[in-house]
Write a protein that holds these residues in place. Structure first.
Motif, short mmCIF file in Angstrom:
data_model
loop_
_atom_site.label_atom_id
_atom_site.label_comp_id
_atom_site.label_asym_id
_atom_site.label_seq_id
_atom_site.Cartn_x
_atom_site.Cartn_y
_atom_site.Cartn_z
N LYS A 295 0.81 -1.21 0.00
CA LYS A 295 0.00 0.00 0.00
C LYS A 295 0.85 1.27 0.00
N LYS A 296 2.17 1.08 0.07
CA LYS A 296 3.12 2.19 0.08
C LYS A 296 2.79 3.21 1.17
N LEU A 297 2.50 2.65 2.37
CA LEU A 297 2.17 3.49 3.51
C LEU A 297 3.45 4.07 4.11
N LYS A 298 3.41 5.31 4.45
CA LYS A 298 4.56 5.95 5.09
C LYS A 298 4.35 5.92 6.61
N LEU A 299 5.03 4.96 7.24
CA LEU A 299 4.86 4.74 8.67
C LEU A 299 6.22 4.64 9.35
N PRO A 300 6.25 4.86 10.67
CA PRO A 300 7.49 4.56 11.40
C PRO A 300 7.82 3.08 11.25
N SER A 301 9.04 2.71 11.50
CA SER A 301 9.46 1.32 11.40
C SER A 301 8.73 0.48 12.44
N LEU A 302 8.18 -0.67 12.00
CA LEU A 302 7.48 -1.58 12.91
C LEU A 302 8.43 -2.66 13.42
N HIS A 303 8.32 -2.93 14.73
CA HIS A 303 9.11 -3.99 15.36
C HIS A 303 8.19 -4.88 16.19
N ALA A 304 8.61 -6.14 16.39
CA ALA A 304 7.86 -7.07 17.25
C ALA A 304 8.81 -7.63 18.29
N ILE A 305 8.30 -7.78 19.52
CA ILE A 305 9.11 -8.34 20.59
C ILE A 305 8.36 -9.53 21.18
N VAL A 306 9.07 -10.64 21.32
CA VAL A 306 8.52 -11.86 21.90
C VAL A 306 9.14 -12.03 23.28
N LEU A 321 10.28 -20.78 15.48
CA LEU A 321 10.07 -19.34 15.45
C LEU A 321 11.29 -18.62 14.89
N ARG A 322 12.44 -18.99 15.39
CA ARG A 322 13.67 -18.31 14.98
C ARG A 322 14.02 -18.63 13.52
N LYS A 323 13.71 -19.85 13.11
CA LYS A 323 13.95 -20.22 11.72
C LYS A 323 13.06 -19.40 10.79
N PHE A 324 11.79 -19.21 11.18
CA PHE A 324 10.87 -18.41 10.37
C PHE A 324 11.39 -16.98 10.21
N VAL A 325 11.86 -16.41 11.30
CA VAL A 325 12.37 -15.04 11.26
C VAL A 325 13.54 -14.91 10.30
N ILE A 326 14.43 -15.91 10.33
CA ILE A 326 15.59 -15.89 9.43
C ILE A 326 15.16 -16.08 7.97
N GLU A 327 14.25 -17.02 7.75
CA GLU A 327 13.79 -17.27 6.39
C GLU A 327 13.12 -16.05 5.76
N LYS A 328 12.39 -15.32 6.54
CA LYS A 328 11.68 -14.14 6.04
C LYS A 328 12.56 -12.88 6.06
N LYS A 329 13.77 -13.05 6.58
CA LYS A 329 14.75 -11.95 6.62
C LYS A 329 14.22 -10.73 7.37
N ILE A 330 13.64 -11.01 8.54
CA ILE A 330 13.12 -9.91 9.37
C ILE A 330 13.82 -9.91 10.74
N GLN A 331 15.07 -10.37 10.76
CA GLN A 331 15.81 -10.42 12.02
C GLN A 331 15.93 -9.04 12.66
N ASP A 332 16.00 -8.01 11.81
CA ASP A 332 16.16 -6.66 12.36
C ASP A 332 14.85 -6.11 12.94
N ARG A 333 13.74 -6.83 12.71
CA ARG A 333 12.43 -6.37 13.18
C ARG A 333 11.92 -7.17 14.38
N ILE A 334 12.46 -8.37 14.62
CA ILE A 334 11.95 -9.27 15.65
C ILE A 334 12.97 -9.40 16.77
N HIS A 335 12.49 -9.30 18.01
CA HIS A 335 13.38 -9.34 19.17
C HIS A 335 12.86 -10.38 20.17
N PHE A 336 13.70 -11.33 20.54
CA PHE A 336 13.33 -12.35 21.52
C PHE A 336 13.92 -11.99 22.88
N VAL A 337 13.09 -12.11 23.92
CA VAL A 337 13.52 -11.80 25.29
C VAL A 337 13.14 -12.96 26.20
N ASN A 338 14.03 -13.35 27.08
CA ASN A 338 13.76 -14.47 27.98
C ASN A 338 12.60 -14.17 28.92
#
Length: 461
Positions: A295-306, A321-338
């Motif tokens: 949609k070519k929306l101009k938005l701030p960068s979206l991130h997800a935290i698990v 979960l981690r394999k999916f993130v790597i496959e979709k090349k969104i490592q810079d957007r997804i953050h895992f926390v213990n």
């Protein structure tokens, strides 16, 4: 941010982490399972009238528990919702002078740092911790004014420890049930359920499910059942209403994640498991990024935290979960926390909470009302106790469970990302709803009514 702010955040962070511990996984309405819908509403109104009357007094509604001996039996001691919720009740009772004794039925053979820390926390608050088996545990159960079993699995303790004396204890047992998964419906767990003084369950949906399932699958009848919604702790509310604390926590967490202040951060905060739906959330988040691009929306960068990861366990699901993130090349957007007891820092740092529990949904979802206290809108599954918390379109947006819910959730993510005013308004409405019915004093008032009823029944046996 100015360097001074970053330095202050780093200095305050360890203290705040300790000060703002929050337990995520008690209370609003009561349900008698054999009543008609009209009778249920009438009974609930009676409870509300009593609560409104007691709210005008400064007296703690749990004061009648002073000097009462309460034995609490947990199936395990971990950072999961059930044990932590029972601990919180233990502390509320200790605050009014109850003698509280705790036993953990399933105890690992090897040293466990989490168990050690939680037991130390209880001992510091005056809760006595005993081995689950042995004469002391049996004697305490016989002498106790009240025995609280936590979760269906805790039922295994009754026969294993009390043996021929179990019938002497059942009339003073309050069974607090949190589960909605089918594998908990086993006769060896819940065969004594019809004979206890009462069952306490976190949502109407769960209570009805247990009533139907026990009758149809096991051929047993539920005891009198009290539906008790959860409430936020005073400690969490203190943080939620402290703008300075929230700003410091937000700065620190975002800095540690590499997320800018203007970025939009969506979080799912649950122990990582398939039932909590982290996989479907990540699929929806990825789909939302594609929608924004299309949609070519101009938005701030979206991130997800698990939040709720456990790399030490190395579970197959987490690896997926981690394999999916790597496959979709969104490592810079997804953050895992213990997994952690301290959810307040993450609630202060995010913009939207996602409650994505699957199947029958979340029994109630403590994290949902905690997020609402932090002025956060909630994107939740339209199942379980979540529908009793989130007002769809007012305090958040609901989507279906399962794979069919992925695209609706993705669209809801985009909706809240693109409509700032809607996001803020929903957050404000959610906070108002929490203050109206999901605070600690609501919890104390409502659970006091349950305990009085159970004690009354126990005294007549």
């Amino acid at each position: 941010m100015a360097k001074h702010s970053v330095v202050m955040a780093k200095k305050k962070w360890p203290l705040m982490l300790l000060a703002f511990l929050s337990i995520s996984t008690v209370m609003v309405l009561f349900l008698r399972p054999n009543n008609s819908c009209n009778n249920i509403k009438s009974f609930e109104q009676q409870q509300q009238d009593q609560i409104l009357a007691s709210s005008t007094s400064s007296v703690n509604p749990l004061d009648f528990m002073k000097s009462k001996l309460v034995l609490m039996v947990s199936h395990e001691l971990s950072l999961s919702g059930g044990p932590l919720l029972l601990m919180e009740l233990a502390f509320l009772l200790r605050a009014v002078g109850s003698d509280v004794v705790w036993v953990t039925n399933q105890y690992p053979a090897e040293h466990d740092q989490v168990i050690y820390s939680l037991e130390s926390k209880m001992l510091d608050r005056g809760v006595q911790v005993l081995p689950a088996r042995g004469e002391k545990a049996v004697d305490t159960a016989l002498k106790a004014d009240l025995v609280i079993l936590n979760t269906a699995v805790a039922g295994k303790w009754l026969d294993a420890v009390l043996k021929e004396k179990v019938n002497l204890v059942l009339p003073k047992v309050l069974w607090w049930i949190h589960e909605m998964r089918g594998h908990y419906f086993k006769v060896e767990y819940v065969k004594h359920l019809p004979f206890v003084a009462g069952a306490m369950i976190d949502s109407h949906t769960t209570a009805q499910y247990w009533k139907n399932r026990t009758r149809e699958r096991l051929g047993i009848k539920m005891p009198e059942t009290y539906v008790v919604h959860l409430g936020n702790s005073k400690e969490l509310m203190d943080v939620a209403e402290d703008s300075v604390a929230k700003r410091v926590l937000r700065e620190h967490v975002r800095e540690s994640l590499g997320v800018r202040n203007d970025d939009l951060l969506f979080a799912i905060i649950n122990s990582v498991s398939r039932g909590k739906g982290q996989d479907l959330f990540l699929h929806a988040f990825h789909e939302s990024l594609q929608l924004i691009q299309e949609k070519k929306l101009k938005l701030p960068s979206l991130h997800a935290i698990v939040v709720g990861s456990d790399m030490n366990a190395q579970t197959k699901f987490e690896m997926e979960l981690r394999k999916f993130v790597i496959e979709k090349k969104i490592q810079d957007r997804i953050h895992f926390v213990n997994k952690t007891l301290a959810v307040a820092p993450y609630l202060a740092s995010i913009d939207v909470l996602v409650q994505n529990s699957q199947a029958r949904g979340e029994c109630f979802g403590r994290i949902t009302i905690e997020a609402m206290a932090f002025l956060l809108p909630v994107l939740g599954t339209a199942a379980g106790g979540t529908v009793e918390i989130v007002e769809n379109g007012t305090t958040g947006l609901l989507h279906p469970v399962g794979k069919v819910g992925v695209t609706p959730l993705a669209r809801n993510i985009v909706t809240l990302a693109t409509h700032v005013e809607k996001r803020l308004t929903m957050g404000k409405k959610g906070s108002e709803r929490v203050k109206d019915r999901f605070l600690e004093h609501h919890m104390s008032e409502r659970i006091a009514l349950v305990l009085k009823d159970v004690l009354r029944k126990a005294s007549h046996n």
